[in-house]
Design a protein around this motif. Sequence first.
Motif, PDB file in Angstrom:
ATOM      1  N   UNK A 101       0.863  -1.191   0.000  1.00 13.18           N
ATOM      2  CA  UNK A 101       0.000   0.000   0.000  1.00 13.18           C
ATOM      3  C   UNK A 101       0.894   1.233   0.000  1.00 13.18           C
ATOM      4  N   UNK A 102       0.685   2.122  -0.958  1.00 11.49           N
ATOM      5  CA  UNK A 102       1.556   3.290  -1.101  1.00 11.49           C
ATOM      6  C   UNK A 102       1.048   4.489  -0.307  1.00 11.49           C
ATOM      7  N   UNK A 103       2.003   5.274   0.215  1.00 12.40           N
ATOM      8  CA  UNK A 103       1.665   6.590   0.768  1.00 12.40           C
ATOM      9  C   UNK A 103       2.901   7.462   0.601  1.00 12.40           C
ATOM     10  N   UNK A 104       2.976   8.572   1.331  1.00  9.41           N
ATOM     11  CA  UNK A 104       4.040   9.518   0.975  1.00  9.41           C
ATOM     12  C   UNK A 104       4.984   9.946   2.093  1.00  9.41           C
ATOM     13  N   UNK A 105       4.837   9.379   3.284  1.00  8.73           N
ATOM     14  CA  UNK A 105       5.828   9.673   4.328  1.00  8.73           C
ATOM     15  C   UNK A 105       5.852   8.534   5.335  1.00  8.73           C
ATOM     16  N   UNK A 106       6.873   8.531   6.175  1.00  8.70           N
ATOM     17  CA  UNK A 106       6.961   7.507   7.209  1.00  8.70           C
ATOM     18  C   UNK A 106       5.744   7.545   8.120  1.00  8.70           C
ATOM     19  N   UNK A 107       5.359   8.751   8.527  1.00 15.63           N
ATOM     20  CA  UNK A 107       4.199   8.880   9.423  1.00 15.63           C
ATOM     21  C   UNK A 107       2.950   8.267   8.801  1.00 15.63           C
ATOM     22  N   UNK A 108       2.713   8.601   7.544  1.00 11.37           N
ATOM     23  CA  UNK A 108       1.493   8.035   6.922  1.00 11.37           C
ATOM     24  C   UNK A 108       1.601   6.530   6.794  1.00 11.37           C
ATOM     25  N   UNK A 109       2.788   6.019   6.532  1.00 14.45           N
ATOM     26  CA  UNK A 109       2.904   4.557   6.415  1.00 14.45           C
ATOM     27  C   UNK A 109       2.570   3.889   7.748  1.00 14.45           C
ATOM     28  N   UNK A 110       2.881   4.569   8.863  1.00 14.34           N
ATOM     29  CA  UNK A 110       2.540   4.023  10.178  1.00 14.34           C
ATOM     30  C   UNK A 110       1.034   4.160  10.435  1.00 14.34           C
ATOM     31  N   UNK A 111       0.463   5.288  10.066  1.00 17.61           N
ATOM     32  CA  UNK A 111      -0.994   5.464  10.207  1.00 17.61           C
ATOM     33  C   UNK A 111      -1.718   4.346   9.439  1.00 17.61           C
ATOM     34  N   UNK A 112      -1.243   4.077   8.238  1.00 18.63           N
ATOM     35  CA  UNK A 112      -1.842   3.028   7.407  1.00 18.63           C
ATOM     36  C   UNK A 112      -1.711   1.672   8.107  1.00 18.63           C
ATOM     37  N   UNK A 113      -0.538   1.415   8.682  1.00 17.37           N
ATOM     38  CA  UNK A 113      -0.312   0.144   9.386  1.00 17.37           C
ATOM     39  C   UNK A 113      -1.306  -0.013  10.544  1.00 17.37           C
ATOM     40  N   UNK A 114      -1.500   1.056  11.312  1.00 18.41           N
ATOM     41  CA  UNK A 114      -2.423   0.986  12.450  1.00 18.41           C
ATOM     42  C   UNK A 114      -3.852   0.746  11.954  1.00 18.41           C
ATOM     43  N   UNK A 115      -4.223   1.435  10.875  1.00 16.07           N
ATOM     44  CA  UNK A 115      -5.582   1.257  10.331  1.00 16.07           C
ATOM     45  C   UNK A 115      -5.764  -0.149   9.768  1.00 16.07           C
ATOM     46  N   UNK A 116      -4.729  -0.699   9.125  1.00 18.28           N
ATOM     47  CA  UNK A 116      -4.817  -2.077   8.617  1.00 18.28           C
ATOM     48  C   UNK A 116      -5.051  -3.053   9.774  1.00 18.28           C
ATOM     49  N   UNK A 117      -4.305  -2.850  10.860  1.00 21.31           N
ATOM     50  CA  UNK A 117      -4.405  -3.760  12.011  1.00 21.31           C
ATOM     51  C   UNK A 117      -5.794  -3.674  12.638  1.00 21.31           C
ATOM     52  N   UNK A 118      -6.272  -2.459  12.857  1.00 10.53           N
ATOM     53  CA  UNK A 118      -7.582  -2.286  13.474  1.00 10.53           C
ATOM     54  C   UNK A 118      -8.688  -2.803  12.551  1.00 10.53           C
ATOM     55  N   UNK A 119      -8.535  -2.537  11.249  1.00 10.83           N
ATOM     56  CA  UNK A 119      -9.523  -2.996  10.274  1.00 10.83           C
ATOM     57  C   UNK A 119      -9.588  -4.517  10.230  1.00 10.83           C
ATOM     58  N   UNK A 231       6.351  -3.889  12.108  1.00 11.70           N
ATOM     59  CA  UNK A 231       7.739  -3.415  12.137  1.00 11.70           C
ATOM     60  C   UNK A 231       7.806  -2.052  11.449  1.00 11.70           C
ATOM     61  N   UNK A 232       8.190  -1.036  12.202  1.00 11.52           N
ATOM     62  CA  UNK A 232       8.394   0.292  11.622  1.00 11.52           C
ATOM     63  C   UNK A 232       9.862   0.374  11.194  1.00 11.52           C
ATOM     64  N   UNK A 233      10.096   0.040   9.919  1.00  6.04           N
ATOM     65  CA  UNK A 233      11.466   0.061   9.375  1.00  6.04           C
ATOM     66  C   UNK A 233      11.717   1.343   8.582  1.00  6.04           C
ATOM     67  N   UNK A 234      10.982   2.392   8.918  1.00  9.53           N
ATOM     68  CA  UNK A 234      11.128   3.648   8.184  1.00  9.53           C
ATOM     69  C   UNK A 234      12.583   4.131   8.227  1.00  9.53           C
TER      70      UNK A 234
END
Length: 419
Positions: A101-119, A231-234
């Motif tokens: 899943x693409x996004x544009x910064x480390x922060x957004x990639x983490x937000x996406x990860x949290x939303x994937x997990x909760x979803x 894993x936050x490998x940013x």
Amino acid sequence: MSKHSPIWHPFTQHAVLTEMAKITGGSGAYLTKDDGEKLLDAIASWWVVTHGHCHPHVIGAIKEQAEKLDQVIFAGHTHEPAERLAQQLLKCTPHGLDYVFFSDSGSTSVEVALKMALGYWHHLGENRQRIVVMENSYHGDTIGTMSVGERGVFNQPYNPLLFDVAKVPFPTAGNEQTTIDELEKLCVQGDVAAFIVEPLVLGAGGMLMYSAETLRALYEVCKKHNVLFIADEVMTGWGRTGKMFACEHAQITPDIACYSKGLTGGSLPLAVTMCSSAIYDEHYSMDRSKTFFHSSSYTANPIACAAAVANLEIWENEPVYDRIAKLMQMQSAGLARFKDDGRFTNIRQTGTIAAMDINVKDHGYLSDVGPRLYEFFKSKNLLLRPLGNTLYSMPPYCVTQGDIDQIYDAIAEAADELL
Ligand SMILES: *Cc1c(COP(=O)(O)O)cnc(C)c1O
């Protein structure tokens, strides 16, 4: 004071730092200032530049793509650079990360990860909403990522907005089992959705390092209790720890992984959140309410994707691992100069990242030793930006022995003049 600028800079107290260094060019490990002086970029411009500034292969790919397709909506549309990048990512990341899943910064990639997990848990119909984090972590500066990061002076004013998380202590040497046991205690309660962690090195938290065995043990606790492992490998990704990804040291495949910073070699903003089929499948349904409702305007920007493809080609076609091995060896020799110097403690290294703490009473990010050192290094044409009382270097992989000498000579001089 220079002419007043309307620009509000990040992590910058304008009342204290009144003059910004003006940069006009970048090449390899060096930045050029408007006065013509060259600055050694010993922190890879905030941990993003891997092969060096303006690598010709990356710049060539950017130019070529910019003339073909600059940007396109990514919902319902795709393009060659994204498709190629996704295929390459599947090949080089830990086996079992099947979707990108693409996004544009480390922060957004983490937000996406949290939303994937909760979803994932939501769609499964299980009541798991708690996120477990590690003490001293950093995952970004948005409200969600601050919530899963360390609380302190950085986010005090926003504290009322941050959501509650459970926290395990940082695994300091000798106390690893405490961290593992604490994680287990939380996981058995049954309401934990995910554990998010920076593997091996906690960057902004002060370049704190822990072992691959501990990382593996934490992962195994999560597996045992069916808790998703993020894993936050940013920062740790793209060779910083000596392998392509830090998780490789522990031979683990996270359920969700976040990559950004060096993904484009440090040339353009881009991030990906990769996940297992299990997480993707739970969102795959004729029921449209299970759609993954996330996007940013520039999701998978074609030019940024082309830069990332070129970055991965450099990994394939140039002796990047040899450069990394040499850098690791130069870093450890540089650090060794200070091992009996009482002005420094906690001398440590993981892969290409070298760090040590300045032995001062006033610890913490607001310790005034950091800004004084920063100014001193600037006067030596060296970009080295201490984190509180932690001095670290994380240069691009193209540095030479002479560059590394410049870093450690400056540290020795700074110690004599300022400490
Ligand atoms: C830098 C960093 C982030 C945030 O990335 P941005 O691109 O600055 O939003 C997240 N996690 C870690 C571990 C980082 O080092």
